[in-house]
Design an enzyme around this catalytic site. Structure first.
Site, PDB file in Angstrom:
ATOM      1  N   LYS A 135       0.816  -1.206   0.000  1.00 19.26           N
ATOM      2  CA  LYS A 135       0.000   0.000   0.000  1.00 19.26           C
ATOM      3  C   LYS A 135       0.868   1.283   0.000  1.00 19.26           C
ATOM      4  O   LYS A 135       2.089   1.210   0.118  1.00 19.26           O
ATOM      5  CB  LYS A 135      -0.931  -0.019   1.213  1.00 19.26           C
TER       6      LYS A 135
HETATM    7  C1  LIG Z   1      -5.516  -4.001   0.746  1.00 20.63           C
HETATM    8  C2  LIG Z   1      -6.969  -3.774   0.822  1.00 20.63           C
HETATM    9  C3  LIG Z   1      -7.747  -4.198   1.902  1.00 20.63           C
HETATM   10  C4  LIG Z   1      -7.243  -5.099   2.979  1.00 20.63           C
HETATM   11  O1  LIG Z   1      -6.108  -4.735   3.601  1.00 20.63           O
HETATM   12  P1  LIG Z   1      -5.125  -5.816   4.288  1.00 20.63           P
HETATM   13  O2  LIG Z   1      -4.283  -4.907   5.109  1.00 20.63           O
HETATM   14  O3  LIG Z   1      -4.354  -6.499   3.203  1.00 20.63           O
HETATM   15  O4  LIG Z   1      -5.953  -6.731   5.098  1.00 20.63           O
HETATM   16  C5  LIG Z   1      -9.087  -3.865   1.916  1.00 20.63           C
HETATM   17  N1  LIG Z   1      -9.651  -3.168   0.926  1.00 20.63           N
HETATM   18  C6  LIG Z   1      -8.949  -2.767  -0.150  1.00 20.63           C
HETATM   19  C7  LIG Z   1      -9.623  -1.994  -1.220  1.00 20.63           C
HETATM   20  C8  LIG Z   1      -7.594  -3.075  -0.254  1.00 20.63           C
HETATM   21  O5  LIG Z   1      -6.918  -2.713  -1.342  1.00 20.63           O
END
Ligand SMILES: *Cc1c(COP(=O)(O)O)cnc(C)c1O
Length: 403
Positions: free
Chosen positions: A186
């Site tokens: 992210k």
């Molecule tokens: C990455 C993501 C999540 C979940 O996050 P994690 O930290 O991997 O559990 C939820 N929603 C969206 C749109 C994402 O891209």
């Protein structure tokens, strides 16, 4: 998008603070932690940066969604409206609570179509969850109006749009609750981590207690604390929070780099007849983590995606044929494959997802390509990439021309 590309001194410094005391837990041990409270410091800094009163840091983005829904009082049989284009975490968090995901079509914003949301509302609907996929946002004015008319919770999944804004406010701060992920890929990363932001003091208190077994966090003797309601453990560790603090210091730098790289690619592709771009609602600014564009037909888009990869242009996604981000790939959800028995409410209320018409979503997703925007590219690399993307698109769109 990935903050891990620019990892270094800032993260090491915060991690070393934690390593020196060895206190890896975010609560307690006041006398021996050398005054370091990394999770708390992250929460204060992040809430301030997002322009909200409260932030609750948790162990993942999926945990953030679960804690957010639970904190808003959503439970068994409550319906949560979400888009067909999202990450699997959206329905996972809903179903973990025994609530029921209701999938509806997207529009040219690549997230919730407000008309589809309105049509899906039933007496059991409690929440609308727009997912700001790939750096841009849903039609938040319309969704806010719908939620206020029908008294629904507006929960923004801003995991992929950290730093984007709508009418001057940060994405995630516009609904009743906003969620973020700090997983490894992210915009900023904790390794694993997530956050819930809100301006509602009651919801914030619920989140604080729910993510830590229901601990009331009153006084400084953990063992003597009471538990006003049932909770779980979605805590983050101090080590993860420390990494996140280092990254958070660089967020504005990351966003500026993304915008530069995005602008070069977009300016080049805008000159290609037949390439169009995802709609950003008026008053919105993307976080520039992806460049999302459409080709005129699904067949041409599939060809272009393949050709981009063959031309060595990495990091281009065709979500329509991807296992994790679009309804077509969620065979496990469509057929309710779970390890144990699912709650009766879910079994009875869930749509027949194998036979629901999502052709409107198909029409957008079938024509969408998303190019990841990397932080580590040099300007020369971005310019080369722009040239290569233009050449591929022109060749696919105008095969009769000689190049
Ligand atoms: C990455 C993501 C999540 C979940 O996050 P994690 O930290 O991997 O559990 C939820 N929603 C969206 C749109 C994402 O891209």
């Amino acid at each position: 998008m990935p903050g891990f590309e620019l990892f270094g001194e800032a993260e090491r410094k915060h991690v070393n603070d934690v390593m020196q005391s060895g206190i890896l837990m975010r609560y307690g041990f006041d006398g021996v932690r050398n005054g370091h409270w990394k999770a708390k410091e992250f929460e204060q800094t992040f809430a301030h940066r997002m322009g909200t009163q409260h932030c609750q840091l948790v162990s993942s983005g999926t945990a953030a969604l679960t804690v957010a829904l639970a904190s808003a009082g959503i439970g068994a049989g409550d319906e949560v409206i979400m888009p067909t284009f999202t990450f699997v975490a959206s329905f996972e968090s809903v179903m973990l609570l025994g609530a029921v995901p209701v999938l509806v079509d997207i529009d040219d914003t690549l997230t919730l179509d407000p008309a589809a949301v309105e049509a899906a509302i039933t007496p059991k609907t409690r929440c609308v969850m727009p997912v700001h996929m790939c750096g841009s946002m849903a039609r938040l004015s319309e969704l806010k109006r719908i939620c206020s008319v029908h008294e629904l919770v507006l929960l923004e999944d801003a995991c992929q749009a950290l730093g984007g804004t709508f009418e001057g406010k940060t994405l995630g701060s516009i609904g009743d609750l906003g969620c973020f992920s700090f997983d490894f890929v992210k915009t900023i990363t904790c390794g694993e981590g997530g956050a819930v932001i809100t301006n509602d003091a009651k919801i914030a208190k619920n989140a604080d207690q729910f993510q830590d077994h229901g601990h009331d966090h009153i006084g400084n003797d953990r063992g003597a604390e009471t538990h006003p309601f049932l909770g779980y453990n979605f805590r983050i560790s101090e080590l993860h929070a420390a990494v996140g603090l280092g990254q958070l210091e660089k967020l504005d730098q990351f966003l500026a780099i993304q915008k530069q790289h995005y602008t070069i690619l977009r300016t080049a592709l805008e000159k290609v007849d037949g390439v169009t771009f995802r709609t950003v609602p008026e008053g919105g600014e993307e976080n520039y983590s992806f460049l999302n564009f459409f080709l005129p037909t699904q067949a041409l888009t599939e060809k272009a995606h393949k050709a981009l990869s063959e031309a060595g242009v990495d990091g281009c996604f065709y979500w329509f044929k991807n296992n994790w981000h679009y309804i077509k790939g969620w065979e496990h959800l469509r057929n309710l494959k779970s390890l144990g028995k699912l709650p009766q409410e879910v079994q009875q209320q869930i749509q027949d997802l194998n036979n629901t018409d999502f052709s409107k979503s198909d029409q957008w997703m079938g024509r969408t390509i998303s190019s990841l925007i990397k932080l580590s590219w040099t300007e020369a690399q971005v310019l080369d990439r722009a040239k290569a993307m233009v050449a591929v698109c022109e060749k696919i769109l105008f095969p009769q021309k000689t190049h």
